[in-house]
Scaffold this motif. Structure first.
Motif, PDB file in Angstrom:
ATOM      1  N   PRO A  85      43.278  46.905  24.390  1.00  5.69           N
ATOM      2  CA  PRO A  85      43.888  45.571  24.507  1.00  5.69           C
ATOM      3  C   PRO A  85      43.847  45.088  25.949  1.00  5.69           C
ATOM      4  N   PHE A  86      43.324  43.895  26.153  1.00  5.97           N
ATOM      5  CA  PHE A  86      43.045  43.431  27.519  1.00  5.97           C
ATOM      6  C   PHE A  86      44.292  43.292  28.373  1.00  5.97           C
ATOM      7  N   PHE A  87      45.480  43.196  27.743  1.00  8.70           N
ATOM      8  CA  PHE A  87      46.701  43.059  28.537  1.00  8.70           C
ATOM      9  C   PHE A  87      47.431  44.394  28.713  1.00  8.70           C
ATOM     10  N   LYS A  88      46.835  45.496  28.228  1.00  3.73           N
ATOM     11  CA  LYS A  88      47.469  46.798  28.386  1.00  3.73           C
ATOM     12  C   LYS A  88      47.114  47.380  29.751  1.00  3.73           C
ATOM     13  N   PRO A  89      48.099  47.719  30.585  1.00  2.14           N
ATOM     14  CA  PRO A  89      47.801  48.164  31.955  1.00  2.14           C
ATOM     15  C   PRO A  89      47.339  49.626  32.011  1.00  2.14           C
ATOM     16  N   ALA A  90      46.742  49.974  33.129  1.00  2.00           N
ATOM     17  CA  ALA A  90      46.356  51.357  33.391  1.00  2.00           C
ATOM     18  C   ALA A  90      47.586  52.163  33.805  1.00  2.00           C
ATOM     19  N   LEU A  91      47.463  53.481  33.727  1.00  2.83           N
ATOM     20  CA  LEU A  91      48.521  54.359  34.225  1.00  2.83           C
ATOM     21  C   LEU A  91      48.387  54.477  35.741  1.00  2.83           C
ATOM     22  N   ASP A  92      49.065  53.609  36.441  1.00  4.59           N
ATOM     23  CA  ASP A  92      48.970  53.582  37.903  1.00  4.59           C
ATOM     24  C   ASP A  92      50.360  53.337  38.470  1.00  4.59           C
ATOM     25  N   PHE A  93      50.970  54.402  39.019  1.00  3.95           N
ATOM     26  CA  PHE A  93      52.335  54.294  39.519  1.00  3.95           C
ATOM     27  C   PHE A  93      52.390  54.352  41.044  1.00  3.95           C
ATOM     28  N   THR A  94      51.264  53.989  41.689  1.00  2.00           N
ATOM     29  CA  THR A  94      51.275  53.921  43.151  1.00  2.00           C
ATOM     30  C   THR A  94      52.217  52.817  43.623  1.00  2.00           C
ATOM     31  N   ASN A  95      52.398  51.799  42.774  1.00  2.00           N
ATOM     32  CA  ASN A  95      53.368  50.737  43.044  1.00  2.00           C
ATOM     33  C   ASN A  95      54.320  50.695  41.847  1.00  2.00           C
ATOM     34  N   PRO A  96      55.411  51.463  41.884  1.00  2.00           N
ATOM     35  CA  PRO A  96      56.296  51.597  40.706  1.00  2.00           C
ATOM     36  C   PRO A  96      56.833  50.264  40.191  1.00  2.00           C
ATOM     37  N   PHE A  97      57.188  49.356  41.093  1.00  2.00           N
ATOM     38  CA  PHE A  97      57.762  48.085  40.657  1.00  2.00           C
ATOM     39  C   PHE A  97      56.728  47.262  39.877  1.00  2.00           C
ATOM     40  N   LYS A  98      55.504  47.256  40.390  1.00  2.00           N
ATOM     41  CA  LYS A  98      54.448  46.536  39.687  1.00  2.00           C
ATOM     42  C   LYS A  98      54.148  47.192  38.352  1.00  2.00           C
ATOM     43  N   ALA A  99      54.150  48.529  38.313  1.00  2.00           N
ATOM     44  CA  ALA A  99      53.870  49.253  37.066  1.00  2.00           C
ATOM     45  C   ALA A  99      54.918  48.925  36.008  1.00  2.00           C
ATOM     46  N   VAL A 100      56.190  48.922  36.407  1.00  2.00           N
ATOM     47  CA  VAL A 100      57.267  48.604  35.466  1.00  2.00           C
ATOM     48  C   VAL A 100      57.104  47.184  34.940  1.00  2.00           C
ATOM     49  N   TYR A 101      56.757  46.257  35.834  1.00  5.55           N
ATOM     50  CA  TYR A 101      56.561  44.862  35.423  1.00  5.55           C
ATOM     51  C   TYR A 101      55.417  44.741  34.420  1.00  5.55           C
ATOM     52  N   LEU A 102      54.271  45.396  34.728  1.00  2.25           N
ATOM     53  CA  LEU A 102      53.100  45.289  33.864  1.00  2.25           C
ATOM     54  C   LEU A 102      53.355  45.896  32.490  1.00  2.25           C
ATOM     55  N   PHE A 103      54.038  47.040  32.461  1.00  2.00           N
ATOM     56  CA  PHE A 103      54.309  47.679  31.170  1.00  2.00           C
ATOM     57  C   PHE A 103      55.337  46.902  30.369  1.00  2.00           C
ATOM     58  N   SER A 104      56.329  46.333  31.015  1.00  2.00           N
ATOM     59  CA  SER A 104      57.316  45.522  30.288  1.00  2.00           C
ATOM     60  C   SER A 104      56.653  44.273  29.720  1.00  2.00           C
ATOM     61  N   ARG A 105      55.744  43.680  30.486  1.00  2.00           N
ATOM     62  CA  ARG A 105      55.012  42.506  29.992  1.00  2.00           C
ATOM     63  C   ARG A 105      54.136  42.882  28.801  1.00  2.00           C
ATOM     64  N   TYR A 106      53.502  44.045  28.907  1.00  2.00           N
ATOM     65  CA  TYR A 106      52.645  44.518  27.817  1.00  2.00           C
ATOM     66  C   TYR A 106      53.448  44.720  26.536  1.00  2.00           C
ATOM     67  N   PHE A 107      54.611  45.359  26.634  1.00  2.00           N
ATOM     68  CA  PHE A 107      55.419  45.609  25.439  1.00  2.00           C
ATOM     69  C   PHE A 107      55.964  44.304  24.856  1.00  2.00           C
ATOM     70  N   ARG A 108      56.320  43.356  25.704  1.00  2.00           N
ATOM     71  CA  ARG A 108      56.794  42.062  25.197  1.00  2.00           C
ATOM     72  C   ARG A 108      55.691  41.355  24.422  1.00  2.00           C
ATOM     73  N   LYS A 109      54.474  41.362  24.991  1.00  2.00           N
ATOM     74  CA  LYS A 109      53.359  40.706  24.311  1.00  2.00           C
ATOM     75  C   LYS A 109      53.003  41.436  23.023  1.00  2.00           C
ATOM     76  N   SER A 110      53.085  42.768  23.039  1.00  2.00           N
ATOM     77  CA  SER A 110      52.763  43.537  21.847  1.00  2.00           C
ATOM     78  C   SER A 110      53.721  43.207  20.716  1.00  2.00           C
ATOM     79  N   ILE A 111      54.993  43.076  21.058  1.00  2.00           N
ATOM     80  CA  ILE A 111      55.994  42.748  20.048  1.00  2.00           C
ATOM     81  C   ILE A 111      55.803  41.321  19.537  1.00  2.00           C
ATOM     82  N   LYS A 112      55.509  40.400  20.463  1.00  2.00           N
ATOM     83  CA  LYS A 112      55.415  38.990  20.091  1.00  2.00           C
ATOM     84  C   LYS A 112      54.121  38.668  19.349  1.00  2.00           C
TER      85      LYS A 112
END
Length: 298
Positions: free
Chosen positions: A38-65
């Motif tokens: 899925p093009f909106f699913k992020p990679a496993l990259d936690f070098t920037n934890p805040f960005k990673a949390v944002y990307l995964f939360s966005r991904y789960f919201r879109k997946s649900i919606k």
């Protein structure tokens, strides 16, 4: 060697998305290992934890919606993070950068680079390029003019001539040309954007002409397959040969209102060309695999 194709969910009305899913299916059918991502699913990259949390939360919201739609007729398993190890990642040209941090990257030019994403282009120096149509090839990025990856989605089960009792009027397509000026009289001219394939085929069988503001949509071909004359509204400053460098790509279609006779005369050649393209699709995928093996040293 594994292939992972980055794509939106399946959309029967979006030709680029259809062929991305079909590439995965054809690779698996030919005995290779392929997945979609899925093009909106992020990679496993936690070098920037805040960005990673944002990307995964966005991904789960879109997946649900929205979920992620697939075509059950196609063999398109979804890749896991484990599958990404040493896989060849296939991005369509609209993807900016390398969001999956992949080592082996293929860019499939399904349109002219930058056309569908506001001119944003960020390709890697070592990316391997393929083009869907010769008109989309760009020598600034692609060093291999033979890298033609073309999969035909003919839908000949739907798009065919069913009306042999005369036609009247016209319809029109906007699609990716929705920002262009309307230059024809829309009186009694039906917009077919958004209709199902079955509904669109019915309209194509009722009308004599289809005015198209999207110069490259597969729906231009579908119209010709139904016995309708697709009239492509030329882009300013783009000649017929620049629009479609290969004459086979022009069969059955009028580039402008003064090209209608050519479209009528070459329609039989289009149908022959479509049959040839179907046979060549598997050969194209086989070439794609061999080129990837050579380029990425598999």
């Amino acid at each position: 060697m594994k292939f992972i194709i980055v794509t939106p969910g399946y959309d029967d009305n979006a030709g680029g998305i259809v062929v991305l899913h079909q590439l995965c299916d054809r690779l698996n059918t030919l005995g290779h290992e392929a997945y979609i991502w899925p093009f909106f699913k992020p990679a496993l990259d936690f070098t920037n934890p805040f960005k990673a949390v944002y990307l995964f939360s966005r991904y789960f919201r879109k997946s649900i919606k929205y979920g992620f739609k697939k075509n059950p007729k196609l063999d398109t398993p979804t890749a896991s993070y484990e599958d990404m190890q040493d896989a060849v990642i296939v991005y369509p040209e609209v993807i900016v950068g390398n969001p999956l941090k992949a080592k082996n990257v293929v860019r499939w030019l399904l349109h002219k680079p930058g056309f569908n994403n506001g001119g944003k282009i960020d390709f890697g120096a070592d990316d391997l390029f393929f083009y869907y149509d010769k008109a989309f090839d760009d020598s600034r990025y692609n060093r291999y003019p033979e890298n033609h990856l073309h999969i035909v989605s003919q839908r000949s089960d739907v798009y065919k001539i069913t009306n042999h009792n005369g036609r009247h009027g016209k319809c029109y397509l906007l699609r990716k040309g929705y920002k262009r000026d309307i230059v024809h009289d829309t009186t009694d001219s039906r917009l077919v954007d958004g209709l199902s394939h079955e509904e669109t085929a019915q309209v194509f069988n009722e009308v004599e002409y289809c005015i198209s503001y999207d110069t490259y949509t597969m729906y231009n071909v579908y119209a010709a397959m139904c016995g309708c004359v697709p009239i492509i509204i030329p882009e300013v400053g783009v000649t017929k040969e620049e629009w479609q460098p290969l004459e086979e790509g022009r069969y059955g279609m009028a580039y402008g209102f003064d090209d209608i006779e050519y479209a009528i005369q070459t329609r039989p050649l289009l149908l022959e060309y479509m049959a040839k393209q179907e046979r060549e699709s598997n050969e194209s995928v086989a070439h794609f695999v061999e080129k990837c093996k050579e380029y990425f040293n598999f």
